[in-house]
Design a protein around this motif. Sequence first.
Motif, PDB file in Angstrom:
ATOM      1  N   ALA A  40       0.773  -1.180   0.175  1.00  0.00           N
ATOM      2  CA  ALA A  40      -0.369  -0.002   0.130  1.00  0.00           C
ATOM      3  C   ALA A  40       0.974   1.039  -0.434  1.00  0.00           C
ATOM      4  O   ALA A  40       0.515   2.256  -0.554  1.00  0.00           O
ATOM      5  N   ALA A  41       1.977   0.726   0.969  1.00  0.00           N
ATOM      6  CA  ALA A  41       2.883   2.300   0.675  1.00  0.00           C
ATOM      7  C   ALA A  41       3.399   2.551  -0.775  1.00  0.00           C
ATOM      8  O   ALA A  41       4.046   4.011  -0.773  1.00  0.00           O
ATOM      9  N   ARG A  42       3.544   1.851  -1.453  1.00  0.00           N
ATOM     10  CA  ARG A  42       4.793   1.668  -2.364  1.00  0.00           C
ATOM     11  C   ARG A  42       3.468   2.511  -3.534  1.00  0.00           C
ATOM     12  O   ARG A  42       3.933   2.724  -4.485  1.00  0.00           O
ATOM     13  N   LEU A  43       2.151   2.104  -3.318  1.00  0.00           N
ATOM     14  CA  LEU A  43       1.311   3.287  -4.064  1.00  0.00           C
ATOM     15  C   LEU A  43       0.620   4.187  -3.688  1.00  0.00           C
ATOM     16  O   LEU A  43      -0.037   3.714  -3.142  1.00  0.00           O
ATOM     17  N   PRO A  44       0.764   5.681  -4.684  1.00  0.00           N
ATOM     18  CA  PRO A  44       1.144   6.546  -3.848  1.00  0.00           C
ATOM     19  C   PRO A  44      -1.061   6.889  -4.202  1.00  0.00           C
ATOM     20  O   PRO A  44      -1.645   7.367  -3.092  1.00  0.00           O
ATOM     21  N   GLU A  45      -1.737   6.101  -4.938  1.00  0.00           N
ATOM     22  CA  GLU A  45      -2.837   6.613  -5.148  1.00  0.00           C
ATOM     23  C   GLU A  45      -3.916   5.365  -4.682  1.00  0.00           C
ATOM     24  O   GLU A  45      -4.672   4.620  -5.473  1.00  0.00           O
TER      25      GLU A  45
END
Lengths: 475, 264
Positions: A40-45
Motif C-alpha cells: 500500500a505504501a509503495r502505491l501513492p494512489e
Amino acid sequence: MRSTARTFKENAKAAVADPQLRRALDHVKSGFIGKRAKAAARLPEFDALRDAARDIKNHTLDHLDLYLERYEQNVRANGGHVHWCATAEDARAAVLEVCQRVGAKTVTKGKSMISEEIALNDHLEAHGITPIETDLGEYIIQLRHEPPSHIIAPAVHLTKDLIEADFRKEHTQFPEGRSLSEPRDLVDEARQVLRDRFLKADVGITGANFLVAETGASVIVTNEGNGDLTQVLPKVHIVVASLEKIVPNLEDLSTILRVLARSATGQEFSTYTTVSSGPKRAEDPDGPEEYHVILLDNGRTQMLGSEFHEVLRCIRCGACMNHCPVYHAIGGHAYGWVYPGPIGAVLTPALIGVEEAGSLPNASTFCGRCESVCPMRIPLPKLMRHWREREFERHLSPAAVRYGLAAWAFLACRPALYHWLVGLEMRVLGALGRRKGRFAWLPFAGGWTRHRDFPAPQGKTFQALWAERKAGRAP
Amino acid sequence: MPQDSPLEAAPAPARVGLFVTCLVDTMRPSVGFAAVKLLEDAGCRVEAPRAQTCCGQPAYNSGDRADTQALARQTVKAFEDFDYVVAPSGSCAAMIREHYPALLADDPAWSARAEQVAARTYELVSFLTDVRGVNAVEARFAGTVTYHDSCSGLRELGIQAQPRQLLATVQGLKLSEMQDSDVCCGFGGTFCVKYPEISNTMVGDKIDCIAKSGARTLLAGDLGCLMNMAGKLKRTGASVETRHVAEVLAGMTDSPAIGEAAKD
C-alpha cells in the motif's frame, strides 16, 4: 458443509488452547500484515483506488440486473451456457448434471469458495465422481478431510511438519526415506502427484474472482497456475460463481485488480490473472469444448437494498481476517462455516441464518482494523452491529443479557437515581478493595475474573467529588 | 497551560462540558480531575453536568437501539448548551461524535441537535492539541512509559500523534513504543465477558508486547482498555503500573495506579 457456528464459543475455547494452531496463526500476523502495508505504501494512489473500486461495485450493484443480463448474453454469444441457480441445491444439481452427461469420472478443481459454500465435493463424491483439488492449500486440506480455515490460504492453520506427515501417509508411491523438510520439497511432490490428474480429468471446475459483463469472461487470479491447467486441459470447463462477482467492463476489472492482490498478499499482482472467455473456437489450438457458468444467488439478492447491501462489494481478498485480532486468536475453523473472520461474521448469518450463526457478529471488539484495511471500504463493524440489532429485536440474545440491559438502561436514563445508586455501590466496592487495590474474584463477574483481576474503584464517584468541590469542599 | 499570550486580547474562555464517562465516574474519578486540570490550564471553563450517565455503548453494541437512542437524547440534552463536549475517552467521544447523528437521524426533533453536539465533541488529548493549540504541558514524570492506542480513538477519531506529542513534553518521561501498539487489547466492552477465552488470549498477547517494551508504566486514553490490561498485568504478577494518560499529562500521579493498593 455442515455448520458448527452454533457452538462458536466452544470452538473458540478449544482453538485458543491449541498450541500448534497458535504457532501456525503467528504466520498470519507476521506475514500478511507487513506485506500489505508495504504494498500500500509503495502505491501513492492506493487509497484513491480503493475509493474507485468501491464506487465501481456500488454502481454495479445498483444496476445488477442490467449487468447480469448483459453478461449472460455475452457468455452465450461466446458459445457458453449460463445456469441461473437460486439455491446451493440448484447449483449442485446443475454441476452434477453436466458432469454426468459427459460421463465424468474425475474432475479437477481450482480454488473456489463458492464450491465450499454449496458443498460441491461431497455431492460429487456421493454420485461416484472424484473431485481433485489442485490448489496446494486446498489439496492439503482435502487429504485431511478438513474445510478451509482462510479464504485465500485454506491451510494456514497447519504447520509444515503436519503437512509433511500427511504427505508421507498419503503418497505411498514415493520412497520412504525422501526428504520433505523444505517447503519446496512439499510443493514439488504435490506437483508430481497432480500433474497426472490434470491430464486425466474429464471436467475442470474453477471459481471466478470476477465476471465481466462487457465480454462475458470469467477471471481468476492465482499464484500456482493450477487454475489455468484446470480450465484449459479438460474437455469441459465449469465456472461456479456467485452473482455479485460481476463487474461492468475490463477497465473496471483492472482498477479492482490493482487493490486485490495488494490487499490480499501484498503482491502488486497475482502471478496468474487468467481471463477465460468461453469454449474453444475453431481457430484455437486448445481449450475446453464446453463452457458452463453456474451463477449462484443463495440469498444474495435478499441482501441487495437491505442494511447488509454493502457486504456484496466484497472481493474476497482476506485482508479483514489477516488483520483481525480475534481471527489471530482462534483461526478460521472456530467460525464454524465457510467464511471466517469479519467477512464471515457478516456474511454467514445472511447465508445460513442468524439463529445458527448469531455468535459470529457478536465475537468482535469492534476494533475497526478490518474496516481500515478493506479495499472495498465495507463498514464491517457497522454491519456486525446490524446483526446484533436483528438478534435483539427478535429476542435471540440470551435472556440474562436482555434483562440485564433493560435494568441498566432503566437506571442510566434516570441520572439522579443512577448517581445515588452507583455512588453507594462504589463506596462499598472501594472500601472492600482498598487494601489490595483489586479483586481476584467478584460475584457475577466470572467472565472477567477467571483470567484477570478487577481493579478496585477509588471509592467516591467523580460526581460525588465534583459536588463536594463545587460546594467548596475541594478534594 | 493557556496558549494565549498576555499581549493578545484574551478570548472568552471556552465553556466545556466534561463528559466524564461512566467508567471514570465510578472507577477512577482522579482521571476526571486530571482532565479538568488540563482543560482549565488550556483556558477552558469546565462543568460536569449531573444529567449525564453513560454514552450508551453497552446497549448500542448489544443491538439495543431503543435504549441507546434514549441515552443519546439524554446526553445531547445535557450537553447542547456548551461550546465543546470533551471526554477522557476516545471510545465514548467517538460514540457521540460518530454514532449519535446516525442513531437520531430519523428523529426530526433530535437529528439537528445530535449533529450539533456531535460536531463539538472531542476526546480530551486531541481537543487540547487540535482545538486549543496546546503543544506542551507542565508536568514531570520520572520513568519509561509505553502507550497503547485504543481502537476507537485511533481508528474513528485519528488519535495517534497527539498523546505522543504531549507526552514528549513531560519532564523526565521517556516513551518506549511497544510492538503492535495499535492492536486491540481484547477489552471490547461486553466482549471481554461474553468471550473470556478469546479476550484473554488477546490481552495475553498485549501484555507480552508491553513487557518487551521495557517500560515501567503503561498509558492509554481509555479506562476500559486500561482496566483490562491492568487486571491482566496484576494477575500475572507483572510489575508494570497502569495509568490513564491524562493523569501523567496533568502531573497528577499521586493516587495509586490502576489496580494498586492504596498507600497508607
